[in-house]
Design an enzyme around this catalytic site. Structure first.
Site, short mmCIF file in Angstrom:
data_model
loop_
_atom_site.label_atom_id
_atom_site.label_comp_id
_atom_site.label_asym_id
_atom_site.label_seq_id
_atom_site.Cartn_x
_atom_site.Cartn_y
_atom_site.Cartn_z
N ASP A 1 27.65 -27.34 -35.25
CA ASP A 1 28.07 -25.99 -35.71
C ASP A 1 27.21 -24.84 -35.18
O ASP A 1 26.86 -23.93 -35.94
CB ASP A 1 28.07 -25.93 -37.25
N ASP B 1 32.83 -25.99 -37.01
CA ASP B 1 33.39 -25.69 -38.32
C ASP B 1 34.66 -24.86 -38.06
O ASP B 1 34.62 -23.90 -37.29
CB ASP B 1 32.35 -24.88 -39.12
N HIS C 1 37.93 -23.47 -40.07
CA HIS C 1 38.70 -23.30 -41.30
C HIS C 1 39.93 -22.41 -41.10
O HIS C 1 39.84 -21.38 -40.43
CB HIS C 1 37.83 -22.62 -42.37
N HIS D 1 40.81 -20.64 -46.81
CA HIS D 1 40.32 -21.99 -47.09
C HIS D 1 39.73 -22.10 -48.49
O HIS D 1 39.14 -21.14 -49.00
CB HIS D 1 39.25 -22.38 -46.05
N HIS E 1 34.24 -17.72 -43.32
CA HIS E 1 33.49 -17.98 -42.08
C HIS E 1 34.27 -18.96 -41.20
O HIS E 1 35.10 -19.73 -41.68
CB HIS E 1 32.10 -18.56 -42.39
N LYS F 1 36.13 -29.68 -37.86
CA LYS F 1 36.12 -30.15 -39.25
C LYS F 1 36.33 -28.99 -40.20
O LYS F 1 36.04 -27.84 -39.85
CB LYS F 1 34.80 -30.87 -39.54
N CYS G 1 25.39 -29.10 -43.01
CA CYS G 1 26.15 -29.92 -42.06
C CYS G 1 25.29 -30.91 -41.29
O CYS G 1 25.71 -32.03 -41.03
CB CYS G 1 26.97 -29.03 -41.14
C1 VGL Z 1 28.18 -25.17 -43.06
C2 VGL Z 1 28.49 -24.22 -45.12
C3 VGL Z 1 29.83 -24.11 -44.90
C4 VGL Z 1 27.22 -25.73 -42.05
C5 VGL Z 1 29.53 -25.06 -42.82
O1 VGL Z 1 27.57 -25.77 -40.86
O2 VGL Z 1 26.11 -26.14 -42.45
N1 VGL Z 1 27.67 -24.75 -44.21
N2 VGL Z 1 30.36 -24.53 -43.74
ZN ZN Z 2 32.36 -24.08 -43.33
#
Ligand code: VGL
Ligand code: ZN
Length: 199
Positions: free
Chosen positions: A10, A48, A50, A54, A83, A108, A153
């Site tokens: 990410d 990431d 979404h 979401h 995000h 994801k 993550c």
């Molecule tokens: C993440 C919160 C929500 C991450 C992703 O990449 O750590 N944290 N979505």
């Molecule tokens: Zn996320």
């Protein structure tokens, strides 16, 4: 070595300073990650990803604010600012990331009703992303994880990786964390206890 892969978690604009869910110093790791990419034969990325609205977004739950928690059918879920919306600038990889060598991008968090921290399983802990099968098919047994965020993550991915039998290391100098209510110390402890090599 042929059975090793670097997994970059990410490293997207929304997790870097100025992004919707900024992680302090998130952009600082880019040069080191690029160096690791150059030195590793197999490179995989997670993204990431979404849909708008979401279920992990606080904005989808009237009266709720970011960083509060709610109960979802699959358990407790932290709510986040909107995000990494599919196709947005925030969902792009950091512009300095040398991602072109990557052999796979695993996306994801695209199911509206389930969040996904781990690169292997969504937050219901049962819906697979397909990454484990991909790695097994390619005889990759050893993983080094880097990226954002250390305590979400990266940590959930590392915990699943060891559980699935991969020899797993996290390069902490190439990660940055969110640290929400002590999550950094808690997740570092869980990784250590589970047998993740923290280096
Ligand atoms: C993440 C919160 C929500 C991450 C992703 O990449 O750590 N944290 N979505
Ligand atoms: Zn996320």
């Amino acid at each position: 070595m042929a059975d090793e892969a670097l997994v970059v978690i990410d490293l997207q604009n929304d997790f870097c300073p100025g992004g919707a869910l900024e992680v302090a110093g998130g952009d600082e790791i880019v040069p080191l990650v690029n160096d690791l990419i150059r030195r590793t034969e197999h490179v995989l990325l997670t993204q990431d990803w979404h849909p708008a609205g979401h279920s992990s977004f606080a904005s989808s739950h009237p009266g709720k604010r970011p960083f509060e928690t709610i109960d979802m059918p699959y358990g407790e879920q932290t709510l986040w600012p909107d995000h990494c919306i599919q196709g947005s600038l925030g969902s792009d990889f950091h512009s300095g990331l040398a991602w072109s060598k990557a052999e796979l991008v695993i996306r994801k968090g695209f199911r509206p009703a389930i969040d996904s921290y781990s690169a292997f399983f969504e937050n219901d802990r049962t819906t697979p992303t397909g990454l484990a099968g991909y790695l097994r098919d390619r005889n990759i047994e050893t993983l080094t994880l880097v990226g954002l965020a250390t305590d979400f993550c990266v940590a959930f991915s590392a915990l699943d990786a060891v559980k699935l039998g991969f020899a797993t290391s996290v390069r902490l100098d190439a990660c940055r964390g969110i640290d929400l209510n002590g999550s950094m110390e808690r997740m570092l402890g869980r990784m250590r206890d589970a047998g993740v090599a923290l280096i």
